[in-house]
Write a protein that holds these residues in place. Structure first.
Motif, PDB file in Angstrom:
ATOM      1  N   LEU A 109       0.833  -1.204   0.000  1.00 32.57           N
ATOM      2  CA  LEU A 109       0.000   0.000   0.000  1.00 32.57           C
ATOM      3  C   LEU A 109       0.867   1.253   0.000  1.00 32.57           C
ATOM      4  O   LEU A 109       1.519   1.575   0.995  1.00 32.57           O
ATOM      5  N   ALA A 110       0.875   1.951  -1.133  1.00 32.29           N
ATOM      6  CA  ALA A 110       1.652   3.179  -1.274  1.00 32.29           C
ATOM      7  C   ALA A 110       0.765   4.395  -1.037  1.00 32.29           C
ATOM      8  O   ALA A 110      -0.465   4.300  -1.103  1.00 32.29           O
ATOM      9  N   HIS A 111       1.396   5.530  -0.826  1.00 31.61           N
ATOM     10  CA  HIS A 111       0.617   6.753  -0.622  1.00 31.61           C
ATOM     11  C   HIS A 111      -0.112   7.160  -1.885  1.00 31.61           C
ATOM     12  O   HIS A 111      -1.307   7.419  -1.881  1.00 31.61           O
ATOM     13  N   GLY A 112       0.607   7.213  -2.995  1.00 34.92           N
ATOM     14  CA  GLY A 112       0.008   7.636  -4.256  1.00 34.92           C
ATOM     15  C   GLY A 112       0.420   9.043  -4.629  1.00 34.92           C
ATOM     16  O   GLY A 112       0.718   9.875  -3.765  1.00 34.92           O
ATOM     17  N   SER A 113       0.468   9.305  -5.929  1.00 37.93           N
ATOM     18  CA  SER A 113       0.884  10.602  -6.441  1.00 37.93           C
ATOM     19  C   SER A 113       0.248  10.816  -7.803  1.00 37.93           C
ATOM     20  O   SER A 113      -0.053   9.864  -8.520  1.00 37.93           O
ATOM     21  N   ARG A 114       0.080  12.084  -8.170  1.00 36.87           N
ATOM     22  CA  ARG A 114      -0.404  12.387  -9.523  1.00 36.87           C
ATOM     23  C   ARG A 114       0.698  12.168 -10.566  1.00 36.87           C
ATOM     24  O   ARG A 114       0.418  12.107 -11.761  1.00 36.87           O
ATOM     25  N   SER A 135       5.736   7.909 -10.161  1.00 35.28           N
ATOM     26  CA  SER A 135       5.593   7.309  -8.839  1.00 35.28           C
ATOM     27  C   SER A 135       4.892   5.959  -8.928  1.00 35.28           C
ATOM     28  O   SER A 135       5.371   4.955  -8.381  1.00 35.28           O
ATOM     29  N   ALA A 136       3.749   5.917  -9.626  1.00 34.56           N
ATOM     30  CA  ALA A 136       3.021   4.655  -9.773  1.00 34.56           C
ATOM     31  C   ALA A 136       3.860   3.623 -10.517  1.00 34.56           C
ATOM     32  O   ALA A 136       3.833   2.426 -10.183  1.00 34.56           O
ATOM     33  N   ALA A 137       4.625   4.076 -11.516  1.00 30.30           N
ATOM     34  CA  ALA A 137       5.478   3.143 -12.265  1.00 30.30           C
ATOM     35  C   ALA A 137       6.544   2.536 -11.360  1.00 30.30           C
ATOM     36  O   ALA A 137       6.872   1.344 -11.466  1.00 30.30           O
ATOM     37  N   THR A 138       7.079   3.337 -10.443  1.00 29.98           N
ATOM     38  CA  THR A 138       8.087   2.830  -9.508  1.00 29.98           C
ATOM     39  C   THR A 138       7.480   1.819  -8.546  1.00 29.98           C
ATOM     40  O   THR A 138       8.083   0.777  -8.259  1.00 29.98           O
ATOM     41  N   VAL A 139       6.295   2.119  -8.034  1.00 29.19           N
ATOM     42  CA  VAL A 139       5.614   1.178  -7.140  1.00 29.19           C
ATOM     43  C   VAL A 139       5.326  -0.130  -7.876  1.00 29.19           C
ATOM     44  O   VAL A 139       5.531  -1.224  -7.330  1.00 29.19           O
ATOM     45  N   THR A 140       4.886  -0.035  -9.123  1.00 30.60           N
ATOM     46  CA  THR A 140       4.623  -1.240  -9.917  1.00 30.60           C
ATOM     47  C   THR A 140       5.897  -2.064 -10.073  1.00 30.60           C
ATOM     48  O   THR A 140       5.882  -3.292  -9.917  1.00 30.60           O
ATOM     49  N   ALA A 141       7.008  -1.392 -10.364  1.00 32.35           N
ATOM     50  CA  ALA A 141       8.278  -2.102 -10.525  1.00 32.35           C
ATOM     51  C   ALA A 141       8.724  -2.757  -9.223  1.00 32.35           C
ATOM     52  O   ALA A 141       9.235  -3.884  -9.216  1.00 32.35           O
ATOM     53  N   LEU A 142       8.503  -2.066  -8.095  1.00 30.45           N
ATOM     54  CA  LEU A 142       8.863  -2.645  -6.800  1.00 30.45           C
ATOM     55  C   LEU A 142       8.015  -3.871  -6.507  1.00 30.45           C
ATOM     56  O   LEU A 142       8.535  -4.907  -6.057  1.00 30.45           O
ATOM     57  N   PHE A 177      13.730   9.050  -0.652  1.00 28.67           N
ATOM     58  CA  PHE A 177      12.357   8.951  -1.132  1.00 28.67           C
ATOM     59  C   PHE A 177      12.208   7.578  -1.769  1.00 28.67           C
ATOM     60  O   PHE A 177      13.174   7.054  -2.348  1.00 28.67           O
ATOM     61  N   LEU A 178      11.024   7.011  -1.693  1.00 21.63           N
ATOM     62  CA  LEU A 178      10.822   5.725  -2.328  1.00 21.63           C
ATOM     63  C   LEU A 178      10.706   5.873  -3.844  1.00 21.63           C
ATOM     64  O   LEU A 178      11.211   5.031  -4.598  1.00 21.63           O
ATOM     65  N   ALA A 179      10.054   6.949  -4.301  1.00 23.09           N
ATOM     66  CA  ALA A 179       9.759   7.094  -5.725  1.00 23.09           C
ATOM     67  C   ALA A 179       9.840   8.557  -6.132  1.00 23.09           C
ATOM     68  O   ALA A 179       9.798   9.456  -5.287  1.00 23.09           O
ATOM     69  N   PRO A 180       9.943   8.831  -7.427  1.00 20.65           N
ATOM     70  CA  PRO A 180       9.954  10.213  -7.908  1.00 20.65           C
ATOM     71  C   PRO A 180       8.609  10.893  -7.657  1.00 20.65           C
ATOM     72  O   PRO A 180       7.590  10.229  -7.447  1.00 20.65           O
ATOM     73  N   GLY A 181       8.627  12.226  -7.711  1.00 17.25           N
ATOM     74  CA  GLY A 181       7.394  12.976  -7.536  1.00 17.25           C
ATOM     75  C   GLY A 181       7.682  14.449  -7.374  1.00 17.25           C
ATOM     76  O   GLY A 181       8.835  14.896  -7.433  1.00 17.25           O
ATOM     77  N   ARG A 182       6.636  15.212  -7.152  1.00 16.81           N
ATOM     78  CA  ARG A 182       6.755  16.670  -7.085  1.00 16.81           C
ATOM     79  C   ARG A 182       7.683  17.118  -5.964  1.00 16.81           C
ATOM     80  O   ARG A 182       8.510  18.023  -6.153  1.00 16.81           O
ATOM     81  N   LEU A 183       7.554  16.527  -4.778  1.00 19.68           N
ATOM     82  CA  LEU A 183       8.396  16.945  -3.658  1.00 19.68           C
ATOM     83  C   LEU A 183       9.870  16.714  -3.955  1.00 19.68           C
ATOM     84  O   LEU A 183      10.716  17.571  -3.686  1.00 19.68           O
TER      85      LEU A 183
END
Length: 247
Positions: free
Chosen positions: A9-14, A18-25, A197-203
């Motif tokens: 269960l990831a936080h999620g991002s627009r 980010s979603a692609a990284t979670v999918t790969a993990l 950070f676990l994945a790329p994103g705005r922050l």
């Protein structure tokens, strides 16, 4: 008796990265345990939602689920959002057992992943000398979460025998740019920033921009879909699965 299903269960991002990284993990986790039913889900801003995934698992006959929060600190999302989502799911599905594990957290062995990402960044930037490091994290309104990052930074600095400052992309000072400028004010010129950070994103994009503007020589990629992270997901799952066994 089938093993409990695992929901990462990831936080999620627009940001689609980010979603692609979670999918790969999650694919890394599946490769390690092809015998398990493993699904990804997001708290918000991305699909599939946790409730959608739970519904799918229940339709498939699963009555036990272990939720591994893909979060690096034990802050608001872990303490409030995850329990609320689980409470909603169990209220909608009588008899369903759902156990949330500890978050991924800030495992000392993740420093090996940070080192690997940093080596990649330094190679790309053709940097061979460092005299300071900044450990950049998302930041939290929970001071204990920020203190955990600061402790990890001290451990990392001791390992490399370099001064290290923790910096935060939001909710707490210093920002990455401030941390880099503080080192430069001390006369240090070869300062690299590691992305906790676990994945790329705005922050992370914002933290990277501030660091480079302040004079950082390199900024590493996030932890991402690394085998060490995948093994930690499975370690958390193993504890949660045991906790579901009737005593």
């Amino acid at each position: 008796m089938a093993a409990p299903a695992l929901v990462a269960l990831a936080h999620g991002s627009r940001d689609p990265r980010s979603a692609a990284t979670v999918t790969a993990l999650v694919d890394e986790v599946k490769a390690l345990r092809p015998d398990l039913r493993i699904e990804k889900a997001f708290l918000e801003l991305a699909k599939p939602s946790f409730q959608t995934v739970v519904d799918k698992l229940v339709r498939a006959g699963h009555d036990e689920i272990v939720v591994v929060p893909l979060l690096l600190n034990e802050a608001f999302h872990a303490k409030v959002d995850v329990p609320e989502q689980i409470a909603e799911a169990t209220s909608r599905h009588p008899g369903l057992q759902v156990r949330a594990t500890d978050v991924l957290g800030l495992e000392p062995r993740f420093l090996e992943v940070l080192d690997e990402r940093m080596r990649e960044a330094l190679k790309d930037a053709r940097v061979r000398e460092l005299d300071a490091l900044v450990l950049a994290a998302a930041g939290s309104s929970d001071p204990l979460a920020n203190q955990a990052v600061a402790r990890l930074a001290r451990v990392w600095g001791t390992h490399h025998k370099l001064p290290v400052t923790a910096a935060y992309a939001a909710a707490a000072p210093p920002a990455t740019g401030e941390a880099v400028r503080a080192f430069r004010a001390e006369g240090r010129r070869h300062i690299a920033v590691a992305s906790l950070f676990l994945a790329p994103g705005r922050l992370l994009d914002h933290a990277t921009e501030l660091a480079l503007e302040a004079g950082a020589v390199a900024v590493s990629a996030p932890l991402g879909a690394h085998p060490e992270i995948a093994r930690t997901v499975l370690a958390r799952y193993a504890v949660g699965a045991v906790e579901l066994v009737p005593v």
